[in-house]
Design a protein around this motif. Structure first.
Motif, PDB file in Angstrom:
ATOM      1  N   THR A  76      30.040  56.436 -16.351  1.00 56.84           N
ATOM      2  CA  THR A  76      30.493  57.538 -16.817  1.00 56.84           C
ATOM      3  C   THR A  76      31.720  57.283 -17.856  1.00 56.84           C
ATOM      4  O   THR A  76      31.844  58.205 -18.750  1.00 56.84           O
ATOM      5  N   ASP A  77      32.461  56.606 -17.415  1.00 48.16           N
ATOM      6  CA  ASP A  77      33.559  56.415 -18.541  1.00 48.16           C
ATOM      7  C   ASP A  77      33.543  55.576 -19.735  1.00 48.16           C
ATOM      8  O   ASP A  77      34.235  55.374 -20.552  1.00 48.16           O
ATOM      9  N   ALA A  78      32.389  54.757 -19.756  1.00 46.72           N
ATOM     10  CA  ALA A  78      31.881  54.048 -21.110  1.00 46.72           C
ATOM     11  C   ALA A  78      31.052  54.694 -21.850  1.00 46.72           C
ATOM     12  O   ALA A  78      30.189  54.316 -22.659  1.00 46.72           O
ATOM     13  N   SER A  79      30.636  56.176 -21.292  1.00 49.92           N
ATOM     14  CA  SER A  79      30.083  56.960 -22.133  1.00 49.92           C
ATOM     15  C   SER A  79      30.768  58.124 -22.569  1.00 49.92           C
ATOM     16  O   SER A  79      31.384  58.578 -21.907  1.00 49.92           O
ATOM     17  N   GLY A  80      30.302  58.642 -23.793  1.00 48.05           N
ATOM     18  CA  GLY A  80      31.356  59.842 -24.351  1.00 48.05           C
ATOM     19  C   GLY A  80      30.399  60.915 -24.951  1.00 48.05           C
ATOM     20  O   GLY A  80      29.512  60.664 -25.388  1.00 48.05           O
ATOM     21  N   THR A  81      31.092  62.116 -25.087  1.00 47.59           N
ATOM     22  CA  THR A  81      30.630  63.351 -25.798  1.00 47.59           C
ATOM     23  C   THR A  81      31.518  64.300 -26.338  1.00 47.59           C
ATOM     24  O   THR A  81      32.662  63.961 -26.296  1.00 47.59           O
ATOM     25  N   PHE A  82      31.036  65.446 -26.656  1.00 50.14           N
ATOM     26  CA  PHE A  82      31.750  66.263 -27.304  1.00 50.14           C
ATOM     27  C   PHE A  82      32.872  67.020 -26.411  1.00 50.14           C
ATOM     28  O   PHE A  82      33.965  67.270 -26.984  1.00 50.14           O
ATOM     29  N   ALA A  83      32.726  67.240 -25.183  1.00 54.18           N
ATOM     30  CA  ALA A  83      33.762  67.980 -24.345  1.00 54.18           C
ATOM     31  C   ALA A  83      33.460  67.811 -22.969  1.00 54.18           C
ATOM     32  O   ALA A  83      32.198  67.098 -22.306  1.00 54.18           O
ATOM     33  N   GLU A  84      34.439  67.813 -22.200  1.00 52.24           N
ATOM     34  CA  GLU A  84      34.105  67.854 -20.712  1.00 52.24           C
ATOM     35  C   GLU A  84      32.950  68.583 -19.882  1.00 52.24           C
ATOM     36  O   GLU A  84      32.335  68.038 -19.250  1.00 52.24           O
ATOM     37  N   HIS A  85      32.907  69.819 -20.721  1.00 53.35           N
ATOM     38  CA  HIS A  85      31.983  70.802 -19.986  1.00 53.35           C
ATOM     39  C   HIS A  85      30.420  70.170 -20.408  1.00 53.35           C
ATOM     40  O   HIS A  85      29.552  70.269 -19.368  1.00 53.35           O
TER      41      HIS A  85
ATOM     42  N   THR B  74      29.296  53.711 -34.995  1.00 50.53           N
ATOM     43  CA  THR B  74      30.818  53.788 -35.514  1.00 50.53           C
ATOM     44  C   THR B  74      30.971  55.453 -35.921  1.00 50.53           C
ATOM     45  O   THR B  74      31.681  56.234 -35.804  1.00 50.53           O
ATOM     46  N   GLY B  75      29.629  56.077 -36.113  1.00 48.90           N
ATOM     47  CA  GLY B  75      29.645  57.457 -36.465  1.00 48.90           C
ATOM     48  C   GLY B  75      29.760  58.319 -35.569  1.00 48.90           C
ATOM     49  O   GLY B  75      30.481  59.326 -35.289  1.00 48.90           O
ATOM     50  N   LEU B  76      28.920  57.921 -34.408  1.00 45.01           N
ATOM     51  CA  LEU B  76      28.612  58.884 -33.103  1.00 45.01           C
ATOM     52  C   LEU B  76      29.994  58.787 -32.345  1.00 45.01           C
ATOM     53  O   LEU B  76      30.356  59.647 -31.651  1.00 45.01           O
ATOM     54  N   ILE B  77      30.765  57.720 -32.373  1.00 44.84           N
ATOM     55  CA  ILE B  77      32.143  57.406 -31.586  1.00 44.84           C
ATOM     56  C   ILE B  77      33.012  58.439 -32.069  1.00 44.84           C
ATOM     57  O   ILE B  77      33.758  58.885 -31.184  1.00 44.84           O
ATOM     58  N   GLN B  78      32.891  58.802 -33.200  1.00 44.66           N
ATOM     59  CA  GLN B  78      33.815  59.760 -33.794  1.00 44.66           C
ATOM     60  C   GLN B  78      33.702  61.164 -33.336  1.00 44.66           C
ATOM     61  O   GLN B  78      34.617  61.974 -33.427  1.00 44.66           O
ATOM     62  N   LEU B  79      32.645  61.296 -32.481  1.00 44.64           N
ATOM     63  CA  LEU B  79      32.425  62.654 -32.059  1.00 44.64           C
ATOM     64  C   LEU B  79      32.986  62.763 -30.457  1.00 44.64           C
ATOM     65  O   LEU B  79      32.929  63.895 -29.920  1.00 44.64           O
ATOM     66  N   VAL B  80      33.240  61.605 -30.093  1.00 41.16           N
ATOM     67  CA  VAL B  80      33.832  61.692 -28.614  1.00 41.16           C
ATOM     68  C   VAL B  80      35.041  62.256 -28.528  1.00 41.16           C
ATOM     69  O   VAL B  80      36.063  61.994 -29.100  1.00 41.16           O
ATOM     70  N   ARG B  81      35.030  63.408 -27.377  1.00 43.33           N
ATOM     71  CA  ARG B  81      36.001  64.008 -27.481  1.00 43.33           C
ATOM     72  C   ARG B  81      36.816  64.196 -25.888  1.00 43.33           C
ATOM     73  O   ARG B  81      37.413  64.842 -25.470  1.00 43.33           O
ATOM     74  N   ASP B  82      35.738  63.808 -25.068  1.00 46.59           N
ATOM     75  CA  ASP B  82      36.273  63.905 -23.608  1.00 46.59           C
ATOM     76  C   ASP B  82      37.224  62.695 -22.921  1.00 46.59           C
ATOM     77  O   ASP B  82      37.554  62.681 -21.922  1.00 46.59           O
ATOM     78  N   PHE B  83      37.415  61.549 -24.044  1.00 48.61           N
ATOM     79  CA  PHE B  83      38.245  60.804 -23.633  1.00 48.61           C
ATOM     80  C   PHE B  83      39.146  60.316 -24.953  1.00 48.61           C
ATOM     81  O   PHE B  83      38.511  60.840 -26.314  1.00 48.61           O
ATOM     82  N   GLU B  84      40.451  60.028 -24.840  1.00 48.74           N
ATOM     83  CA  GLU B  84      41.192  59.718 -26.071  1.00 48.74           C
ATOM     84  C   GLU B  84      40.595  58.444 -26.619  1.00 48.74           C
ATOM     85  O   GLU B  84      40.086  57.478 -25.874  1.00 48.74           O
ATOM     86  N   PRO B  85      40.502  58.157 -27.722  1.00 49.30           N
ATOM     87  CA  PRO B  85      40.065  57.003 -28.436  1.00 49.30           C
ATOM     88  C   PRO B  85      40.370  55.497 -28.009  1.00 49.30           C
ATOM     89  O   PRO B  85      39.465  54.919 -27.761  1.00 49.30           O
ATOM     90  N   ASN B  86      41.787  55.452 -27.653  1.00 49.11           N
ATOM     91  CA  ASN B  86      42.010  54.161 -26.961  1.00 49.11           C
ATOM     92  C   ASN B  86      41.475  53.934 -25.656  1.00 49.11           C
ATOM     93  O   ASN B  86      41.205  52.945 -25.196  1.00 49.11           O
ATOM     94  N   GLU B  87      41.675  55.018 -24.947  1.00 49.19           N
ATOM     95  CA  GLU B  87      41.068  55.022 -23.615  1.00 49.19           C
ATOM     96  C   GLU B  87      39.557  54.672 -23.461  1.00 49.19           C
ATOM     97  O   GLU B  87      39.150  53.638 -22.565  1.00 49.19           O
ATOM     98  N   PHE B  88      38.924  55.313 -24.478  1.00 48.29           N
ATOM     99  CA  PHE B  88      37.382  55.116 -24.508  1.00 48.29           C
ATOM    100  C   PHE B  88      37.027  53.750 -24.953  1.00 48.29           C
ATOM    101  O   PHE B  88      36.155  53.120 -24.530  1.00 48.29           O
TER     102      PHE B  88
END
Length: 210
Positions: free
Chosen positions: A137-146, A22-36
């Motif tokens: 790839t799309d069920a994994s998320g991170t800070f930014a696309e780069h 729950t904490g780490l997922i809040q850092l995901v920015r390379d996907f929109e929350p609902n999409e992720f």
């Protein structure tokens, strides 16, 4: 010789869900929350549909990373759960490494948060140990696309295969005729617009049988 096509086999793979917390997922920015959420939930449905064994792991739940999201527990009630006290690379945790080995599978389907850390580190360790690793790839998320792209390049150069959750599903299923309704239901619920395609198919099928 051309490279061999290493095709996913539902009888020889295990799904690893690493640090969807729950904490780490809040850092995901390379996907929109609902999409992720839709992507992760779709992958959970795939693991459950094909009855593929799954391992859920979390890191330092008592800290800011938080607990695993409830969708994993709800969707995969029979999964093996390995809480790690702090190891960043899941494969550095003996309980997790032994849980993977105990499954006796050659193919590893891995997803997690964050991509370049929680996914890449164990993926590289698993490659080193001789497993065939498939990174979702799309069920994994991170800070930014780069940062995601850098992680993808690092894993691909090491021999990991990169694919999205829908490709995982399709490669495991092999043939639509195996189960149109059940397989289509996953796509209907987790692929944008596919609910309309399923309605069209169901309508045509119904009319053909009248």
């Amino acid at each position: 010789m051309p490279p061999a096509y290493k095709r996913l086999n539902k009888d020889d793979c295990v799904f690893l869900f690493v640090d969807h917390q729950t904490g780490l997922i809040q850092l995901v920015r390379d996907f929109e929350p609902n999409e992720f959420k839709t992507n992760v939930s779709g992958l959970v449905k795939v693991a459950d549909y094909f009855r593929v064994p799954s391992i859920l792991t979390s890191s330092f739940e008592t800290g800011p990373n938080g607990p695993l999201v409830k969708e994993l527990y709800d969707g995969l009630p029979n999964a093996t759960v390995v809480p790690r006290p702090g190891q960043i690379n899941a494969m550095d945790n003996e309980d997790f490494a032994q849980a993977v080995k105990k499954m006796g599978k050659k193919q590893i389907v891995i997803s997690g948060v964050l991509t370049e850390i929680c996914v890449a580190f164990p993926a590289l360790s698993l490659i080193e140990e001789g497993y065939d690793v498939f990174v979702v790839t799309d069920a994994s998320g991170t800070f930014a696309e780069h940062t995601r792209e850098a992680a993808h390049k690092r894993m691909a150069q090491a021999g990991c295969q990169l694919l999205n959750w829908a490709a995982v599903a399709a490669e495991l299923h092999r043939d639509w005729r195996n189960d149109v309704a059940g397989f289509g239901e996953i796509w209907r619920d987790h692929v944008p617009g596919y609910w309309c395609l399923m309605q069209s198919y169901e309508s045509v099928s119904k009319n053909a049988n009248q």
